[in-house]
Design an enzyme around this catalytic site. Sequence first.
Site, PDB file in Angstrom:
ATOM      1  N   SER A 134       0.811  -1.220   0.000  1.00 58.18           N
ATOM      2  CA  SER A 134       0.000   0.000   0.000  1.00 58.18           C
ATOM      3  C   SER A 134       0.848   1.276   0.000  1.00 58.18           C
ATOM      4  O   SER A 134       0.325   2.366  -0.046  1.00 58.18           O
ATOM      5  CB  SER A 134      -0.935   0.016   1.219  1.00 58.18           C
ATOM      6  OG  SER A 134      -0.199   0.259   2.393  1.00 58.18           O
ATOM      7  N   LYS A 148       1.696   4.236   7.097  1.00 63.39           N
ATOM      8  CA  LYS A 148       0.875   5.169   6.309  1.00 63.39           C
ATOM      9  C   LYS A 148       1.597   6.507   6.257  1.00 63.39           C
ATOM     10  O   LYS A 148       2.501   6.763   7.044  1.00 63.39           O
ATOM     11  CB  LYS A 148      -0.485   5.408   7.003  1.00 63.39           C
ATOM     12  CG  LYS A 148      -1.370   4.194   7.141  1.00 63.39           C
ATOM     13  CD  LYS A 148      -2.152   3.921   5.868  1.00 63.39           C
ATOM     14  CE  LYS A 148      -3.085   2.731   6.075  1.00 63.39           C
ATOM     15  NZ  LYS A 148      -3.777   2.340   4.856  1.00 63.39           N
TER      16      LYS A 148
END
Lengths: 143, 426
Positions: free
Chosen positions: A64, A101
């Site tokens: 991701s 993230k």
Amino acid sequence: MGVLVGPRVIDAGASLLSVLISPVAVAAGYPSPAQDYFDGRIDLNEHLIKDVTSTYVVRVSGDSMTGAGISDGDELIVNRALEPVDGSVVVAVLDGELTIKRLRITGTGVVLQAENPAYPDIRVPSLSDLVVWGVVTRCLHHL
Amino acid sequence: MRQLPQIAHVDVNCFYASAERAFNPALEGRPVIVLSNNDGCAVTRSPEAKALGIAMGEPWFKLAPRAKEWGLVALSSNYELYGDISARVMELLGRYSAWLEVYSIDEAFLGVKGTPDELLALGRTMKTAVRRNVGVPVCVGIGPTKTISKLANKWAKNNSAFSGVCHWDSVPAAEREGLMRRLSVIEVWGVATRLTKRLNALGIHSVLDLSRADPVMIRDRFSVVMMRTVLELQGTPCIPMEEERIGRDQLIFSRSFATPITTADGIRQVMSVYGQQASARLARHGLQAKVLTAFAGTSYFNPKDTSYPSVSVTLPMPTADPVILTKAAYALLPRIVEGIRYARAGIMVTDLRLSGNQAPLALFENPHEERHLGSLLEDVIRRYGRGFIGLGHAGIRSGPEWTMKRDMLSPRYTTHWDELPLVKAA
């Protein structure tokens, strides 16, 4: 240089010390013209780790964050002592897991952003609701 | 403003469980226990595990059948992880004081100075720094003596009003007295269980009673050690800080034992382990030692049978060879008194110099060094793990330890490249 003790001796300075020893053997013959120029090898610890007490290495699982140049299986250097700011790549605690993230702090709130369009962003009510485990400072990408 | 030196006592809350939680946040809020060698019994319990009524030392085979129903997580002792986390905590604490005594794997005393406000602020800074940098929670007690700082820490842990930091002198006197009245003498550092009954017989039940006892009477009835405890409770420092320091000119390997060692053979084993560790550490630093000192000692709190044997050996030539260092450390053994309860032992190597500076004369050449035994041992250990190979007693350990069972071992997150913590990118 670590100056402690106790059950274990801390050897934060081990790598520094090890480079003080010249690898050039002094033979009886012609002295190496390079020996006076040897200042020690490049030590990655010295350049990549600012504080040994707060730096950990973690491994990435998933894709991701490919947009940030972070791939599955890469190792990351994480400094827990750094203050996360808007744009920091962070390791955050989400649902009992360590998750990587990009942190976005905007006028409208806090967002944990994936760097791959296939993955959704996660909205966090406020910064105080977020547990940041550490700030990523380097990615050791496998080529 | 008072500027008397004070002592801070810092320890990690539920150390083993906290170290595990730092890398596995899913354990947060769940009952967690860490098991002893061979997964025998619970040696660390998180508060949630204590709340389930799990006792210290409770055998795992009794708990296992109910673990699922309780949501109990049991983990084998991950000594590699705990050792690294401990080293990080101690190094970090060392930045706040030049005077640090590592008392055990999870606690340290620090010499500190300042006004009450400054000391409270320092305590909070240390607590925040350890939690944030390393990732484990600590509590801090600060007082005029070691005994009081331990007491203050206990108070900080058990009374949420302190938020984990208690500076004894900042607490109103009436409140301090109230606490000391409520705490049993057994809670005092150094008061052994068997002495509690004798103290009670003299009408000394609470910490307050003990602090008000006449030190001379206590010395006469008990020992000079117990008198020191009383004086410490009254604010007079009697238990000195043990200052241990590592410069480049010395390395010390020493520790307190979980249970006292009473035989020369037991000490021999400790010396084997330290001799080998010293060799590895010296080699890693590219150093050789000329002098080795080996020592052992009984507990501060063991008034009878005190014994502090030590011996210094000048080596025939500077060396990092494990065989020579270990043999030199064995010089301590004849001085060990069988039956005495040794609480700690260690070795120190001094007069260090860079290895390879001078070629040894053939006469003094050492056959072990020629064979590079030290580096070979380290290579094997690096590849197969500590305890796989070793010299003499450091190697083939007696049965159970040799075949140590660690079925529920968490990854060695910080010391093994193949076991790094995984972070999810999903």
